[in-house]
Design an enzyme around this catalytic site. Sequence first.
Site, PDB file in Angstrom:
ATOM      1  N   ARG A  56       0.872  -1.180   0.000  1.00  0.00           N
ATOM      2  CA  ARG A  56       0.000   0.000   0.000  1.00  0.00           C
ATOM      3  C   ARG A  56       0.900   1.218   0.000  1.00  0.00           C
ATOM      4  O   ARG A  56       2.120   1.092   0.084  1.00  0.00           O
ATOM      5  CB  ARG A  56      -1.014  -0.016   1.163  1.00  0.00           C
ATOM      6  N   GLY A  57       0.297   2.397  -0.061  1.00  0.00           N
ATOM      7  CA  GLY A  57       1.093   3.617  -0.197  1.00  0.00           C
ATOM      8  C   GLY A  57       1.194   3.933  -1.686  1.00  0.00           C
ATOM      9  O   GLY A  57       1.546   3.043  -2.485  1.00  0.00           O
ATOM     10  N   ALA A  58       0.884   5.184  -2.054  1.00  0.00           N
ATOM     11  CA  ALA A  58       0.714   5.528  -3.469  1.00  0.00           C
ATOM     12  C   ALA A  58       1.910   5.140  -4.364  1.00  0.00           C
ATOM     13  O   ALA A  58       1.723   4.433  -5.371  1.00  0.00           O
ATOM     14  CB  ALA A  58       0.380   7.013  -3.593  1.00  0.00           C
ATOM     15  N   GLN A 213      -1.777   2.081  10.025  1.00  0.00           N
ATOM     16  CA  GLN A 213      -0.500   2.165   9.297  1.00  0.00           C
ATOM     17  C   GLN A 213       0.570   2.863  10.138  1.00  0.00           C
ATOM     18  O   GLN A 213       1.760   2.560  10.010  1.00  0.00           O
ATOM     19  CB  GLN A 213      -0.679   2.926   7.981  1.00  0.00           C
ATOM     20  N   ASP A 254      -1.858  10.838  -1.718  1.00  0.00           N
ATOM     21  CA  ASP A 254      -2.281   9.829  -2.688  1.00  0.00           C
ATOM     22  C   ASP A 254      -2.624  10.453  -4.034  1.00  0.00           C
ATOM     23  O   ASP A 254      -2.522   9.812  -5.078  1.00  0.00           O
ATOM     24  CB  ASP A 254      -3.482   9.049  -2.150  1.00  0.00           C
ATOM     25  N   ASN A 264      -5.217  12.403   1.054  1.00  0.00           N
ATOM     26  CA  ASN A 264      -4.306  11.527   1.796  1.00  0.00           C
ATOM     27  C   ASN A 264      -5.139  10.761   2.820  1.00  0.00           C
ATOM     28  O   ASN A 264      -6.356  10.956   2.925  1.00  0.00           O
ATOM     29  CB  ASN A 264      -3.193  12.354   2.459  1.00  0.00           C
ATOM     30  N   LYS A 265      -4.478   9.915   3.572  1.00  0.00           N
ATOM     31  CA  LYS A 265      -5.145   9.033   4.529  1.00  0.00           C
ATOM     32  C   LYS A 265      -6.157   9.771   5.394  1.00  0.00           C
ATOM     33  O   LYS A 265      -5.893  10.885   5.848  1.00  0.00           O
ATOM     34  CB  LYS A 265      -4.066   8.370   5.398  1.00  0.00           C
TER      35      LYS A 265
END
Length: 365
Positions: A56-58, A213, A254, A264-265
């Site tokens: 995960r993570g862009a 996360q 993201d 973003n998150k």
Amino acid sequence: MGTENRAGANTTFFTVKWEEAGVVLLDQRKLPQEETYLTCKTYGEVAEAIRAMVVRGAPAIGVTAAMGVALGIKNSTAGELKELAAELDVISKTLLETRPTAVNLPWALKRMKETFERSRAAATGTEAEKIQAVRRDLTEEAERMLVEDIAICEAIGRNGAGLIEESGNILTHCNAGALATGGYGTALGVVRSAVAQGKSVHVFADETRPFLQGARLTAWELQKDGIPVTLITDNMAGHFMHQGQVQCVIVGADRIASNGDVANKIGTYSLAVLARENGLPFYVAAPLSTIDRDMPSGEQISIEERSPGEVTELRGISIAPAGVPARHPAFDVTPHRYVTAIITERGVAREPFTEALNQFFSSEK
Ligand code: MRU
């Protein structure tokens, strides 16, 4: 081609890697308890790994998707380039549908498609030889994207480190570190670079409910690197800011709209508002591949809605009454007026963001 992860001095893990057997991923669902690697042998397995948050993570999603394309083409039994091109479209569509918010995913797929077209146009010899050449070019391009991503993160780190005071506490949210990229990280890349310059920084890591996360990943990778980190729950951030214990906030992104609005998150927007209220700089660290120039503002960004079960349960244990409705938007949008600066590999952009970011693109080689 070297694909070693240069996350930090003591880093022994890697996030994503191309091997003859397939695409190897550190299974981030199992961290911090277990450091195990999963080998995806088909592009379908790569797509499932992205959907299930193995990776995960862009930027990491982008690199993994590119390797998924290379793997799908490598495994193809197509006898003609025309057939291979049709397969490429199916592979790309499958990977694209895994997660909607991170723009690095369509960005990487577009780059692989362009590589395919270039390679196809340049290929010579028999149909089989041409297919072989296209396969090789796509694999090389995916591996190149990993190497480039690490170098880009290092440049973001260098550009951002100048914004960090000689000593102090940095608050971050989610995981925008080596685990979220090819290596080194964006927000945590800035932290790593500041540490490398001899600055005495300490990180407050937001736990980042509901997927944790921050607790599971950011705390893990910083601890592994010997960078001082203290874990807090998300609702403690305002308290520490108000007490003067936070000097700045740095997060990843993201998708960034061309006006500087940042997806973003979930929880990032609240942090940005709190930072403004407390007179603190709010920095966003991201590669240019995270900037969506086709999106004029954050209002058009599609926000992934994940399972409510991730809110009502913690690792299979129910923490809410049975049947209670829950919501789980995985991202939020922070309006650009709350963003002090966007740190990219090309430099640091400030308001007006549209012009500042455009300049970075026009200086792109
Ligand atoms: O749902 P995730 O874990 O993929 O969300 C990740 C984030 O929101 C990160 O902050 C973002 O992708 C930047 S990573 C360098």
